[in-house]
Motif scaffolding. Structure first.
Motif, PDB file in Angstrom:
ATOM      1  N   LEU A  14      82.236  79.536  62.810  1.00  0.00           N
ATOM      2  CA  LEU A  14      82.890  79.204  64.076  1.00  0.00           C
ATOM      3  C   LEU A  14      83.014  80.421  64.986  1.00  0.00           C
ATOM      4  CD1 LEU A  14      85.704  76.921  62.622  1.00  0.00           C
ATOM      5  CD2 LEU A  14      83.774  76.170  64.017  1.00  0.00           C
ATOM      6  N   SER A  15      83.292  81.581  64.416  1.00  0.00           N
ATOM      7  CA  SER A  15      83.422  82.793  65.227  1.00  0.00           C
ATOM      8  C   SER A  15      82.103  83.159  65.894  1.00  0.00           C
ATOM      9  CB  SER A  15      83.910  83.958  64.357  1.00  0.00           C
ATOM     10  OG  SER A  15      85.198  83.699  63.834  1.00  0.00           O
ATOM     11  N   LEU A  16      80.992  82.958  65.192  1.00  0.00           N
ATOM     12  CA  LEU A  16      79.680  83.244  65.783  1.00  0.00           C
ATOM     13  C   LEU A  16      79.428  82.366  67.002  1.00  0.00           C
ATOM     14  CD1 LEU A  16      77.447  83.658  62.596  1.00  0.00           C
ATOM     15  CD2 LEU A  16      78.078  85.444  64.226  1.00  0.00           C
ATOM     16  N   SER A  17      79.739  81.081  66.873  1.00  0.00           N
ATOM     17  CA  SER A  17      79.503  80.179  68.002  1.00  0.00           C
ATOM     18  C   SER A  17      80.452  80.484  69.162  1.00  0.00           C
ATOM     19  CB  SER A  17      79.656  78.723  67.556  1.00  0.00           C
ATOM     20  OG  SER A  17      80.972  78.463  67.122  1.00  0.00           O
ATOM     21  N   PRO A  22      78.212  80.369  75.404  1.00  0.00           N
ATOM     22  CA  PRO A  22      79.122  80.237  76.550  1.00  0.00           C
ATOM     23  C   PRO A  22      80.226  79.214  76.357  1.00  0.00           C
ATOM     24  CG  PRO A  22      76.862  80.459  77.306  1.00  0.00           C
ATOM     25  CD  PRO A  22      76.792  80.365  75.816  1.00  0.00           C
ATOM     26  N   ALA A  23      79.873  78.037  75.829  1.00  0.00           N
ATOM     27  CA  ALA A  23      80.881  76.990  75.635  1.00  0.00           C
ATOM     28  C   ALA A  23      81.269  76.834  74.172  1.00  0.00           C
ATOM     29  CB  ALA A  23      80.361  75.661  76.174  1.00  0.00           C
ATOM     30  N   GLY A  24      80.992  77.856  73.356  1.00  0.00           N
ATOM     31  CA  GLY A  24      81.281  77.766  71.927  1.00  0.00           C
ATOM     32  C   GLY A  24      82.754  77.701  71.604  1.00  0.00           C
ATOM     33  N   PHE A  25      83.587  78.181  72.521  1.00  0.00           N
ATOM     34  CA  PHE A  25      85.027  78.138  72.266  1.00  0.00           C
ATOM     35  C   PHE A  25      85.531  76.713  72.093  1.00  0.00           C
ATOM     36  CE2 PHE A  25      84.673  77.837  76.856  1.00  0.00           C
ATOM     37  CZ  PHE A  25      85.611  76.867  77.181  1.00  0.00           C
ATOM     38  N   ALA A  26      84.853  75.753  72.737  1.00  0.00           N
ATOM     39  CA  ALA A  26      85.272  74.349  72.620  1.00  0.00           C
ATOM     40  C   ALA A  26      85.095  73.853  71.190  1.00  0.00           C
ATOM     41  CB  ALA A  26      84.469  73.487  73.585  1.00  0.00           C
ATOM     42  N   GLY A  65      86.235  90.964  87.936  1.00  0.00           N
ATOM     43  CA  GLY A  65      85.010  90.226  87.638  1.00  0.00           C
ATOM     44  C   GLY A  65      85.220  88.734  87.681  1.00  0.00           C
ATOM     45  N   ASP A  66      84.113  87.996  87.487  1.00  0.00           N
ATOM     46  CA  ASP A  66      84.172  86.542  87.558  1.00  0.00           C
ATOM     47  C   ASP A  66      84.059  85.884  86.187  1.00  0.00           C
ATOM     48  OD1 ASP A  66      81.611  87.286  87.041  1.00  0.00           O
ATOM     49  OD2 ASP A  66      80.680  86.058  88.610  1.00  0.00           O
ATOM     50  N   GLU A  67      84.069  86.691  85.095  1.00  0.00           N
ATOM     51  CA  GLU A  67      83.953  86.152  83.746  1.00  0.00           C
ATOM     52  C   GLU A  67      85.299  86.143  83.032  1.00  0.00           C
ATOM     53  OE1 GLU A  67      81.284  84.876  82.267  1.00  0.00           O
ATOM     54  OE2 GLU A  67      80.090  85.149  84.085  1.00  0.00           O
ATOM     55  N   ALA A  68      86.369  86.326  83.770  1.00  0.00           N
ATOM     56  CA  ALA A  68      87.681  86.488  83.154  1.00  0.00           C
ATOM     57  C   ALA A  68      88.121  85.240  82.389  1.00  0.00           C
ATOM     58  CB  ALA A  68      88.709  86.846  84.222  1.00  0.00           C
ATOM     59  N   ILE A  69      87.992  84.064  83.011  1.00  0.00           N
ATOM     60  CA  ILE A  69      88.448  82.825  82.377  1.00  0.00           C
ATOM     61  C   ILE A  69      87.634  82.546  81.111  1.00  0.00           C
ATOM     62  CG2 ILE A  69      88.797  80.357  82.677  1.00  0.00           C
ATOM     63  CD1 ILE A  69      90.635  82.141  84.360  1.00  0.00           C
ATOM     64  N   HIS A  70      86.336  82.779  81.198  1.00  0.00           N
ATOM     65  CA  HIS A  70      85.459  82.573  80.048  1.00  0.00           C
ATOM     66  C   HIS A  70      85.837  83.512  78.915  1.00  0.00           C
ATOM     67  CE1 HIS A  70      81.181  82.632  78.241  1.00  0.00           C
ATOM     68  NE2 HIS A  70      81.867  81.633  77.752  1.00  0.00           N
ATOM     69  N   LEU A 203      74.987  73.463  66.190  1.00  0.00           N
ATOM     70  CA  LEU A 203      74.768  72.752  67.451  1.00  0.00           C
ATOM     71  C   LEU A 203      75.075  73.634  68.655  1.00  0.00           C
ATOM     72  CD1 LEU A 203      76.249  69.226  66.598  1.00  0.00           C
ATOM     73  CD2 LEU A 203      73.838  69.885  66.772  1.00  0.00           C
ATOM     74  N   SER A 204      76.084  74.485  68.510  1.00  0.00           N
ATOM     75  CA  SER A 204      76.432  75.387  69.609  1.00  0.00           C
ATOM     76  C   SER A 204      75.387  76.473  69.791  1.00  0.00           C
ATOM     77  CB  SER A 204      77.805  76.021  69.343  1.00  0.00           C
ATOM     78  OG  SER A 204      78.813  75.047  69.231  1.00  0.00           O
ATOM     79  N   LEU A 205      74.828  76.952  68.666  1.00  0.00           N
ATOM     80  CA  LEU A 205      73.882  78.073  68.722  1.00  0.00           C
ATOM     81  C   LEU A 205      72.456  77.644  69.039  1.00  0.00           C
ATOM     82  CD1 LEU A 205      75.137  80.106  65.633  1.00  0.00           C
ATOM     83  CD2 LEU A 205      75.332  80.792  68.023  1.00  0.00           C
ATOM     84  N   LEU A 206      72.155  76.351  68.916  1.00  0.00           N
ATOM     85  CA  LEU A 206      70.774  75.870  69.139  1.00  0.00           C
ATOM     86  C   LEU A 206      70.225  76.273  70.505  1.00  0.00           C
ATOM     87  CD1 LEU A 206      70.529  72.319  67.491  1.00  0.00           C
ATOM     88  CD2 LEU A 206      69.244  74.400  66.907  1.00  0.00           C
ATOM     89  N   PRO A 207      70.966  76.079  71.602  1.00  0.00           N
ATOM     90  CA  PRO A 207      70.426  76.481  72.924  1.00  0.00           C
ATOM     91  C   PRO A 207      70.149  77.981  72.993  1.00  0.00           C
ATOM     92  CG  PRO A 207      72.301  75.015  73.199  1.00  0.00           C
ATOM     93  CD  PRO A 207      72.272  75.402  71.748  1.00  0.00           C
ATOM     94  N   LEU A 208      70.902  78.762  72.235  1.00  0.00           N
ATOM     95  CA  LEU A 208      70.700  80.208  72.229  1.00  0.00           C
ATOM     96  C   LEU A 208      69.484  80.597  71.413  1.00  0.00           C
ATOM     97  CD1 LEU A 208      71.959  82.940  73.174  1.00  0.00           C
ATOM     98  CD2 LEU A 208      73.175  82.975  70.973  1.00  0.00           C
ATOM     99  N   LEU A 209      69.282  79.894  70.289  1.00  0.00           N
ATOM    100  CA  LEU A 209      68.163  80.203  69.403  1.00  0.00           C
ATOM    101  C   LEU A 209      66.852  79.641  69.926  1.00  0.00           C
ATOM    102  CD1 LEU A 209      69.902  79.498  65.959  1.00  0.00           C
ATOM    103  CD2 LEU A 209      69.431  81.720  66.987  1.00  0.00           C
ATOM    104  N   PHE A 210      66.921  78.457  70.544  1.00  0.00           N
ATOM    105  CA  PHE A 210      65.714  77.793  71.034  1.00  0.00           C
ATOM    106  C   PHE A 210      65.894  77.411  72.492  1.00  0.00           C
ATOM    107  CE2 PHE A 210      66.181  76.784  66.521  1.00  0.00           C
ATOM    108  CZ  PHE A 210      65.003  77.326  66.013  1.00  0.00           C
ATOM    109  N   PRO A 211      65.862  78.364  73.391  1.00  0.00           N
ATOM    110  CA  PRO A 211      66.032  78.048  74.824  1.00  0.00           C
ATOM    111  C   PRO A 211      64.832  77.274  75.353  1.00  0.00           C
ATOM    112  CG  PRO A 211      65.434  80.356  74.529  1.00  0.00           C
ATOM    113  CD  PRO A 211      65.640  79.801  73.150  1.00  0.00           C
ATOM    114  N   TRP A 212      65.119  76.240  76.097  1.00  0.00           N
ATOM    115  CA  TRP A 212      64.028  75.447  76.689  1.00  0.00           C
ATOM    116  C   TRP A 212      64.011  75.636  78.196  1.00  0.00           C
ATOM    117  CZ3 TRP A 212      66.900  72.959  72.672  1.00  0.00           C
ATOM    118  CH2 TRP A 212      66.184  72.791  71.495  1.00  0.00           C
TER     119      TRP A 212
END
Length: 212
Positions: A14-17, A22-26, A65-70, A203-212
């Motif tokens: 869970l910590s990795l995701s 970006p949305a792994g916190f959810a 910066g603009d990444e504060a909320i994230h 599922l969270s890491l898939l877009p990072l590992l396999f970007p389309w």
């Protein structure tokens, strides 16, 4: 979870995701709400503590910066997972885990070091409570002026305890390794919770590992 191996595996996945996606916190928050298994009172304290700790750097970043909320959301969920892991810890678990993982020599040494660190941390918490109680008995409140002597006192006490522990081990003839039988308790529901944590992480890491 009663099995520390599954808790470590779930926490890592869970910590990795949460950290890399970006949305792994959810995913991390969703799992924590469903499977943390801690009481409502503990959840309330964890939510409040995580919010207060993550709010400070988040407010600072909002100015630059603009990444504060994230960033704040990630920190918030990582703290919740850390609090969950700490609240479910039982004495001797790291000794069992590292002996199981690395054997009775290196694993025993690492496990004993971890258990000793946790013990020292709990003793520091007792010191903090004792210091605050002493101030209340004197009719005083903890302030900035008390920080230097307080920090110095904690350092001296910690070093003294470490010295006493080392001397005790030396007198008992400790060199390295030891005989220790790891003890674990595992249930099917805990396996399911760990598998679900892994699925959420993948599922969270898939877009990072396999970007389309």
């Amino acid at each position: 979870m009663s099995d520390v191996r599954l808790r470590i595996l779930s926490l890592t996945a869970l910590s990795l995701s949460v950290f890399f996606v970006p949305a792994g916190f959810a995913a991390g928050l969703f799992w924590w709400l469903l499977f943390s298994g801690i009481s409502l009172k503990q959840r309330g304290k964890a939510l409040l503590a995580a919010f207060l700790i993550s709010a400070i750097p988040t407010l600072v970043l909002l100015l630059f910066g603009d990444e504060a909320i994230h960033y704040g959301a990630k920190t918030f969920v990582l703290l919740l997972l850390a609090f969950w892991f700490g609240q479910t810890y039982a004495a001797g678990e790291f000794q069992s885990f590292f002996v199981w993982l690395f054997g009775r020599k290196f694993g025993f040494d690492v496990g004993m070091a971890c258990e000793n660190i946790i013990l020292q941390t709990s003793l520091i918490a007792d010191d903090v409570r004792g210091f605050r109680l002493a101030l209340r008995q004197k009719g005083k409140r903890f302030g900035i002026s008390h920080l230097p002597p307080f920090a110095f006192g904690l350092l001296v006490l910690s070093l003294r305890r470490a010295e006493l522990s080392a001397k005790l081990l030396a007198r008992r003839g400790y060199v390295s390794g030891g005989t220790f039988e790891p003890v674990f308790s595992i249930t099917k529901s805990e396996i399911s919770q760990t598998v679900f944590a892994g699925i959420l992480s993948v599922l969270s890491l898939l877009p990072l590992l396999f970007p389309w």
